[in-house]
Design an enzyme around this catalytic site. Sequence first.
Site, PDB file in Angstrom:
ATOM      1  CG  HIS A   1       0.713   6.811   5.913  1.00  0.00           C
ATOM      2  ND1 HIS A   1       1.850   7.250   6.461  1.00  0.00           N
ATOM      3  CD2 HIS A   1       1.160   5.527   5.538  1.00  0.00           C
ATOM      4  CE1 HIS A   1       2.839   6.346   6.495  1.00  0.00           C
ATOM      5  NE2 HIS A   1       2.370   5.324   5.981  1.00  0.00           N
TER       6      HIS A   1
ATOM      7  N   GLY B   1       0.920  -1.155  -0.068  1.00  0.00           N
ATOM      8  CA  GLY B   1      -0.276   0.304   0.084  1.00  0.00           C
ATOM      9  C   GLY B   1       0.874   1.276  -0.043  1.00  0.00           C
TER      10      GLY B   1
ATOM     11  CG  HIS C   1       0.072   1.008   7.532  1.00  0.00           C
ATOM     12  ND1 HIS C   1       1.190   0.657   8.199  1.00  0.00           N
ATOM     13  CD2 HIS C   1       0.722   1.875   6.632  1.00  0.00           C
ATOM     14  CE1 HIS C   1       2.226   1.354   8.029  1.00  0.00           C
ATOM     15  NE2 HIS C   1       1.877   1.952   7.054  1.00  0.00           N
ATOM     16  CD  GLU C   2      -0.615   2.705   2.979  1.00  0.00           C
ATOM     17  OE1 GLU C   2      -0.278   3.809   2.984  1.00  0.00           O
ATOM     18  OE2 GLU C   2       0.053   1.728   3.075  1.00  0.00           O
TER      19      GLU C   2
ATOM     20  CB  CYS D   1       5.826   2.070   7.213  1.00  0.00           C
ATOM     21  SG  CYS D   1       5.281   3.467   6.594  1.00  0.00           S
TER      22      CYS D   1
ATOM     23  CD  GLN E   1       3.476   5.989   3.003  1.00  0.00           C
ATOM     24  OE1 GLN E   1       2.530   5.471   2.328  1.00  0.00           O
ATOM     25  NE2 GLN E   1       4.607   5.303   3.408  1.00  0.00           N
TER      26      GLN E   1
HETATM   27 ZN    ZN Z   1       3.173   3.230   5.774  1.00  0.00          ZN
END
Ligand code: ZN
Length: 167
Positions: free
Chosen positions: A137, A46, A133-134, A91, A51
Site C-alpha cells: 500500500h 492490518g 500486503h501493507e 483488503c 488507506q
Molecule cells: Zn489492503
Amino acid sequence: MARLDILEYPDPRLRLQSGPVEAFDDALHQFVEDLFETMYAFSSLGLSAPQADVQQNIIACDASGTGHARRVFINPEITASSTPGYVQETCLSVPGRKGLVKRPTRLSVRAQDTSGQPFTAHLQGLEAVCLRHEIDHLYGILFIDRLWLLRRLGIRARTYLQQRQAA
Ligand code: ZN
C-alpha cells in the site's frame, strides 16, 4: 480516538506513493491509535496510512486479530524475504474481493517505532503476509494487481459495472 474513513478502489489516491515519517510527535501517536481503532472495527489484520488518505509510511498490524499482538512499523524497509507461497487475501480498500496472491512466508524488516527508535523484526506466517500486503500500500500497489491477469480483468469489469449502476 476516532475511526478513520477508508479509501476504496478505484480511488486514485490509493495509487499515490507514500513518503517517510519525520516527526514522531503526539499527532503521529494519535494517528496510530486511530489506525488500530479502525482496523479492529473492521476486523482487519492490518491497515496502512495511505488507506486513510495519509500518504506516509505507517503500518499497523495485528495478525492475531485480538488486540494482543499489536505491531507498528514506521518507515519499514524489507531486508530479506523467503520463497513465496500462495495465500488468500482480502483488503478493506477492495471490499467484497478476494484472491490468491504470492507472498513470502518469512520476512525481515527494518523499521522505526512510534518514538522513532529503529528496530529489526523477523516475521513469519500470517504476520509476514500481512506486513507485506501493507507495505505494498505504501507504494500504491493493491493485492488485486498481483492476481492472475484474467482475475484482474474480472474485478475491473465488475467494479466498472457497479459504478455505472450506482451512477
Ligand atoms: Zn489492503
